[in-house]
Design an enzyme around this catalytic site. Structure first.
Site, PDB file in Angstrom:
ATOM      1  N   GLY A  16       0.883  -1.329   0.008  1.00  0.00           N
ATOM      2  CA  GLY A  16       0.124   0.213  -0.364  1.00  0.00           C
ATOM      3  C   GLY A  16       0.119   1.227   0.491  1.00  0.00           C
ATOM      4  O   GLY A  16       0.473   2.775   1.127  1.00  0.00           O
ATOM      5  N   SER A  18       1.949   3.569  -2.113  1.00  0.00           N
ATOM      6  CA  SER A  18       2.168   4.316  -3.383  1.00  0.00           C
ATOM      7  C   SER A  18       1.394   5.567  -2.763  1.00  0.00           C
ATOM      8  O   SER A  18       0.818   6.526  -3.758  1.00  0.00           O
ATOM      9  CB  SER A  18       0.875   4.083  -4.715  1.00  0.00           C
ATOM     10  OG  SER A  18      -0.160   3.732  -3.864  1.00  0.00           O
ATOM     11  N   VAL A  65       5.533  -3.558  -8.792  1.00  0.00           N
ATOM     12  CA  VAL A  65       3.422  -2.883  -9.113  1.00  0.00           C
ATOM     13  C   VAL A  65       3.085  -4.272  -9.064  1.00  0.00           C
ATOM     14  O   VAL A  65       3.115  -4.856  -9.682  1.00  0.00           O
ATOM     15  CB  VAL A  65       3.285  -2.036 -10.207  1.00  0.00           C
ATOM     16  CG1 VAL A  65       1.762  -2.042 -10.373  1.00  0.00           C
ATOM     17  CG2 VAL A  65       4.234  -0.857 -10.539  1.00  0.00           C
ATOM     18  N   TYR A 157     -16.453  -1.766   7.267  1.00  0.00           N
ATOM     19  CA  TYR A 157     -14.711  -1.639   7.662  1.00  0.00           C
ATOM     20  C   TYR A 157     -14.533  -2.400   8.766  1.00  0.00           C
ATOM     21  O   TYR A 157     -13.287  -2.764   8.796  1.00  0.00           O
ATOM     22  CB  TYR A 157     -14.739  -0.147   7.309  1.00  0.00           C
ATOM     23  CG  TYR A 157     -13.269  -0.006   7.839  1.00  0.00           C
ATOM     24  CD1 TYR A 157     -11.999   0.321   6.687  1.00  0.00           C
ATOM     25  CD2 TYR A 157     -13.230   0.895   9.246  1.00  0.00           C
ATOM     26  CE1 TYR A 157     -11.283   0.757   6.178  1.00  0.00           C
ATOM     27  CE2 TYR A 157     -11.916   1.287   9.010  1.00  0.00           C
ATOM     28  CZ  TYR A 157     -11.194   1.320   8.024  1.00  0.00           C
ATOM     29  OH  TYR A 157      -9.731   2.133   8.491  1.00  0.00           O
ATOM     30  N   LYS A 161     -11.437  -5.011   9.407  1.00  0.00           N
ATOM     31  CA  LYS A 161     -10.473  -4.227  10.657  1.00  0.00           C
ATOM     32  C   LYS A 161     -10.243  -5.462  11.659  1.00  0.00           C
ATOM     33  O   LYS A 161      -9.268  -5.650  12.364  1.00  0.00           O
ATOM     34  CB  LYS A 161     -10.208  -3.236  10.860  1.00  0.00           C
ATOM     35  CG  LYS A 161      -9.830  -2.049   9.604  1.00  0.00           C
ATOM     36  CD  LYS A 161      -8.849  -2.265   9.092  1.00  0.00           C
ATOM     37  CE  LYS A 161      -8.350  -1.220   7.977  1.00  0.00           C
ATOM     38  NZ  LYS A 161      -6.937  -1.312   7.704  1.00  0.00           N
TER      39      LYS A 161
END
Length: 253
Positions: A16, A18, A65, A157, A161
């Protein structure tokens, strides 16, 4: 000079990478001397982060990538990896405010795939292929959402998590045979692109920020420094735990 917080000589994978917390963690690890392997889905943004990585200690960085929400992406990444001293697992997404009565299977699968399954399957392969050196440290970015805070409209969400946070505890137990530590970082609201919601105005967010004892949202680098601590030898006796980085939100509720 003596510095147990240094990452000098360590090779750290940051997923993650980027944007957001992943980007900040990659940059912070580079500043602390690590050889950083940074990965993400967006080639242009990832290249921008890669170009920002510190090389003052002759670090050897690598960019891969890959879309870790897919099996092919995870296989592509692991095939390109050197042996690792650390993992910072940050990939994540949100579905927006959606009450339970409006949930659909596609939303659930999408969020769980990115926020939970991708982390679990990557960690499994790293361990199975023995790409994690003895004494390595794995740090997973979770959230207070679903673990300590439960806000209406955020059930998918939150459960994604919470599931990941539970996995971290099991991984800490099973990976300990090789001296590998596993911990999670649980941020509150952090000022990243993920907090930009079409359902919340700037005024809404300003009011929400007042719920934090420090009266503001966190910065990505503040979470990144906690992750860097857990990746370093300074945390060598910490495993199976979650560190809350929320500016005092949960203690205030």
């Amino acid at each position: 000079m003596y510095n147990p917080f240094s990452l000098n000589g360590k090779t750290i994978l940051v997923t993650g990478g980027s944007s957001g917390i992943g980007r900040a963690t990659a940059i912070e690890c580079g500043k602390l001397g690590a050889n950083v392997v940074v990965t993400g889905r967006n080639p242009e943004r990832l290249k921008g982060v890669f170009d920002e990585l510190d090389t003052s200690a002759a670090q050897r960085h690598q960019m891969v990538v890959a879309d870790l929400a897919t099996t092919d992406g995870i296989d592509c990444l692991t095939a390109a990896l050197p042996n690792l001293d650390g993992l910072s697992s940050n990939a994540g997404t949100i579905v927006g405010n959606k009450p339970i009565r409006f949930l659909n299977e596609m939303d659930i699968q999408s969020i769980m795939q990115t926020n939970t399954f991708a982390h679990v399957l990557l960690a499994k392969l790293l361990f199975k292929k023995k790409l994690l050196n003895k004494g390595a440290s794995c740090v997973f970015t979770v959230s207070i959402g679903g673990t300590l805070s439960h806000v209406p409209g955020s059930s998918i969400y939150g459960m994604s998590k919470a599931a990941l946070d539970s996995f971290v505890k099991y991984a800490a137990i099973e990976f300990s045979a090789r001296g590998i530590r596993c911990n999670s970082v649980c941020p509150g609201m952090i000022d990243t692109p993920l907090v930009n919601s079409p359902t919340l105005t700037d005024e809404d967010m300003a009011i929400d920020a007042q719920k934090y004892l420090l009266k503001r949202y966190g910065k990505p680098e503040e979470v990144a420094r906690t992750a860097a601590f857990l990746l370093s030898d300074a945390s060598s006796f910490i495993t199976g735990t979650s560190i809350v980085v929320d500016g005092g939100y949960t203690v205030n509720h």
